[in-house]
Design an enzyme around this catalytic site. Sequence first.
Site, PDB file in Angstrom:
ATOM      1  N   CYS A  58     -28.755  -1.753  81.814  1.00  0.00           N
ATOM      2  CA  CYS A  58     -27.485  -1.133  82.219  1.00  0.00           C
ATOM      3  C   CYS A  58     -27.263  -1.193  83.730  1.00  0.00           C
ATOM      4  O   CYS A  58     -26.163  -0.909  84.202  1.00  0.00           O
ATOM      5  CB  CYS A  58     -27.432   0.310  81.744  1.00  0.00           C
ATOM      6  SG  CYS A  58     -27.549   0.467  79.955  1.00  0.00           S
ATOM      7  N   HIS A  79     -23.071   4.684  86.228  1.00  0.00           N
ATOM      8  CA  HIS A  79     -23.238   4.091  84.898  1.00  0.00           C
ATOM      9  C   HIS A  79     -22.791   5.098  83.845  1.00  0.00           C
ATOM     10  O   HIS A  79     -23.195   6.264  83.859  1.00  0.00           O
ATOM     11  CB  HIS A  79     -24.696   3.686  84.677  1.00  0.00           C
ATOM     12  CG  HIS A  79     -24.981   3.295  83.273  1.00  0.00           C
ATOM     13  ND1 HIS A  79     -24.172   2.419  82.572  1.00  0.00           N
ATOM     14  CD2 HIS A  79     -25.962   3.671  82.412  1.00  0.00           C
ATOM     15  CE1 HIS A  79     -24.653   2.273  81.355  1.00  0.00           C
ATOM     16  NE2 HIS A  79     -25.731   3.021  81.226  1.00  0.00           N
ATOM     17  N   ASN A 138     -21.178   3.899  75.983  1.00  0.00           N
ATOM     18  CA  ASN A 138     -22.067   3.243  76.951  1.00  0.00           C
ATOM     19  C   ASN A 138     -21.985   1.735  76.717  1.00  0.00           C
ATOM     20  O   ASN A 138     -22.489   1.238  75.713  1.00  0.00           O
ATOM     21  CB  ASN A 138     -23.497   3.762  76.742  1.00  0.00           C
ATOM     22  CG  ASN A 138     -24.495   3.156  77.716  1.00  0.00           C
ATOM     23  OD1 ASN A 138     -24.211   2.142  78.369  1.00  0.00           O
ATOM     24  ND2 ASN A 138     -25.667   3.749  77.790  1.00  0.00           N
TER      25      ASN A 138
HETATM   26  O1  UT7 Z   1     -27.971   3.440  79.354  1.00  0.00           O
HETATM   27  C1  UT7 Z   1     -29.342   3.229  79.553  1.00  0.00           C
HETATM   28  C2  UT7 Z   1     -30.069   4.489  79.909  1.00  0.00           C
HETATM   29  N1  UT7 Z   1     -29.898   5.482  78.886  1.00  0.00           N
HETATM   30  C3  UT7 Z   1     -29.623   6.737  79.188  1.00  0.00           C
HETATM   31  O2  UT7 Z   1     -29.442   7.068  80.330  1.00  0.00           O
HETATM   32  C4  UT7 Z   1     -29.597   7.738  78.037  1.00  0.00           C
HETATM   33  C5  UT7 Z   1     -30.133   9.074  78.479  1.00  0.00           C
HETATM   34  N2  UT7 Z   1     -30.211  10.025  77.393  1.00  0.00           N
HETATM   35  C6  UT7 Z   1     -29.150  10.644  76.804  1.00  0.00           C
HETATM   36  O3  UT7 Z   1     -28.004  10.367  77.131  1.00  0.00           O
HETATM   37  C7  UT7 Z   1     -29.413  11.696  75.775  1.00  0.00           C
HETATM   38  O4  UT7 Z   1     -30.804  11.949  75.707  1.00  0.00           O
HETATM   39  C8  UT7 Z   1     -28.907  11.346  74.347  1.00  0.00           C
HETATM   40  C9  UT7 Z   1     -27.381  11.415  74.311  1.00  0.00           C
HETATM   41  C10 UT7 Z   1     -29.370   9.967  73.930  1.00  0.00           C
HETATM   42  C11 UT7 Z   1     -29.429  12.384  73.339  1.00  0.00           C
HETATM   43  O5  UT7 Z   1     -29.018  13.678  73.728  1.00  0.00           O
HETATM   44  P1  UT7 Z   1     -30.095  14.859  73.837  1.00  0.00           P
HETATM   45  O6  UT7 Z   1     -29.350  16.050  74.227  1.00  0.00           O
HETATM   46  O7  UT7 Z   1     -31.204  14.405  74.735  1.00  0.00           O
HETATM   47  O8  UT7 Z   1     -30.566  15.011  72.352  1.00  0.00           O
HETATM   48  P2  UT7 Z   1     -32.057  14.977  71.788  1.00  0.00           P
HETATM   49  O9  UT7 Z   1     -32.521  13.586  71.617  1.00  0.00           O
HETATM   50  O10 UT7 Z   1     -32.907  15.946  72.541  1.00  0.00           O
HETATM   51  O11 UT7 Z   1     -31.808  15.610  70.367  1.00  0.00           O
HETATM   52  C12 UT7 Z   1     -31.400  17.007  70.219  1.00  0.00           C
HETATM   53  C13 UT7 Z   1     -31.158  17.261  68.756  1.00  0.00           C
HETATM   54  C14 UT7 Z   1     -32.286  16.774  67.863  1.00  0.00           C
HETATM   55  O12 UT7 Z   1     -32.378  17.644  66.761  1.00  0.00           O
HETATM   56  P3  UT7 Z   1     -33.498  18.796  66.723  1.00  0.00           P
HETATM   57  O13 UT7 Z   1     -34.819  18.077  66.826  1.00  0.00           O
HETATM   58  O14 UT7 Z   1     -33.221  19.664  67.897  1.00  0.00           O
HETATM   59  O15 UT7 Z   1     -33.259  19.451  65.411  1.00  0.00           O
HETATM   60  C15 UT7 Z   1     -31.784  15.429  67.381  1.00  0.00           C
HETATM   61  O16 UT7 Z   1     -32.343  15.057  66.144  1.00  0.00           O
HETATM   62  O17 UT7 Z   1     -29.975  16.563  68.344  1.00  0.00           O
HETATM   63  C16 UT7 Z   1     -30.304  15.706  67.253  1.00  0.00           C
HETATM   64  N3  UT7 Z   1     -29.496  14.491  67.369  1.00  0.00           N
HETATM   65  C17 UT7 Z   1     -28.287  14.385  66.810  1.00  0.00           C
HETATM   66  N4  UT7 Z   1     -27.544  15.249  66.085  1.00  0.00           N
HETATM   67  C18 UT7 Z   1     -26.329  14.824  65.689  1.00  0.00           C
HETATM   68  C19 UT7 Z   1     -29.797  13.346  68.024  1.00  0.00           C
HETATM   69  N5  UT7 Z   1     -28.778  12.479  67.907  1.00  0.00           N
HETATM   70  C20 UT7 Z   1     -27.828  13.102  67.152  1.00  0.00           C
HETATM   71  C21 UT7 Z   1     -26.552  12.719  66.695  1.00  0.00           C
HETATM   72  N6  UT7 Z   1     -25.844  13.614  65.961  1.00  0.00           N
HETATM   73  N7  UT7 Z   1     -26.018  11.529  66.961  1.00  0.00           N
END
Ligand code: UT7
Length: 337
Positions: free
Chosen positions: A116, A258, A288
């Site tokens: 990215c 980004h 993204n």
């Molecule tokens: O572009 C290249 C570089 N990439 C980045 O910079 C990405 C950086 N990271 C992020 O933007 C975020 O970490 C994400 C958007 C990818 C994820 O958001 P998050 O707030 O970090 O969520 P998480 O992975 O900690 O998940 C929180 C909860 C989990 O459930 P539990 O374990 O708390 O029950 C996930 O299973 O949200 C759940 N979850 C979802 N729920 C509904 C993860 N993805 C989804 C989804 N819909 N799509």
Amino acid sequence: MSAPAAVLAGLGGYVPPRTVTNEELSHRMDTSDAWIVQRTGIRQRHWADPGVATSDLAVEAGHRALKSVGALAPHDVGMVVVATTTPDQQCPSVAPDVASRLGLGTIAALDVAAGCSGFVYALATASAALVAGHAEWVLVIGAETFHPFLNPADRGTAVIFGDGAGAVVLRRGTADEAGAVLTVDLGSDGSLKDLVGIPGNGSRHRSAARPHHADERYLYMNGKEIFPHAVRRMAQSSSAALAQAGWSVDEVDHVVGHQANLRILHALAQHLGVDKERVVAHLDQVGNTSAASIPLALADAAAKGRFQLHDRLLLTAFGAGLTWGSAALTWPGTALA
Ligand code: UT7
């Protein structure tokens, strides 16, 4: 006399027509519009139709950027740099094909793979070529077709990424001109390469004496771990680019980061001490788009008349590698809108 520099002279963006809303995704997987908007700020993304590849999007964006320059003749362009992580094929690179299809002839053409951060790396490559006198005009494109690399069973990535392309035309000019790219800061940390990537289909997997797992064809991302790295590295790199330019944070009119996650952009603004109003956010419309995200955000903001002549812009990106990069430039005026 002012030092030679790359000067922004043209801009164009293209997203494929098919819009995929959060609502549509919520019928395909266990997610919801509310979760996606709250955790990322994304409301929709665009996915290319079957058979459409990254070079097709790159040609569209490149054509629009070249057209925006007006009197530019195809033979004036001396180099095409395409930033992408989703090339049409492993080999050859897409840039020669893009140059040929845009009618630019047998010019220098190369791909830059920096996840990215690819667009900022490509901008640095093009700027160096212009300053060194290898070309008078360079077309820089960030283009991605990410959706075929998304694992439908991984809701952590499937709702995030979209397809699109953005392009800028740079000309050889001087650092005192409006539109000059004044500084670029680049960095990487390969010790964290496993946090995000597409592991399958490279030489590591081809040479391994074990069958490939189907999931290795897909993008993998440890979003939670990457998040703080993204904020910290973009903030550090931004500060380095601003220091080289001799600008204080208060002098920056627009931060074009980004477009991975609105929460990351807001955390970045907080780290830098910039109010949110100066942060350009376009990801609600396109998700993204990886290497395309910064030029697409620039094209969208320019079309909306957000930038004024001589405004100071900070570009900053972060991605797979890990890689990061930032650039300080001034805005060349409304002709680009
Ligand atoms: O572009 C290249 C570089 N990439 C980045 O910079 C990405 C950086 N990271 C992020 O933007 C975020 O970490 C994400 C958007 C990818 C994820 O958001 P998050 O707030 O970090 O969520 P998480 O992975 O900690 O998940 C929180 C909860 C989990 O459930 P539990 O374990 O708390 O029950 C996930 O299973 O949200 C759940 N979850 C979802 N729920 C509904 C993860 N993805 C989804 C989804 N819909 N799509």
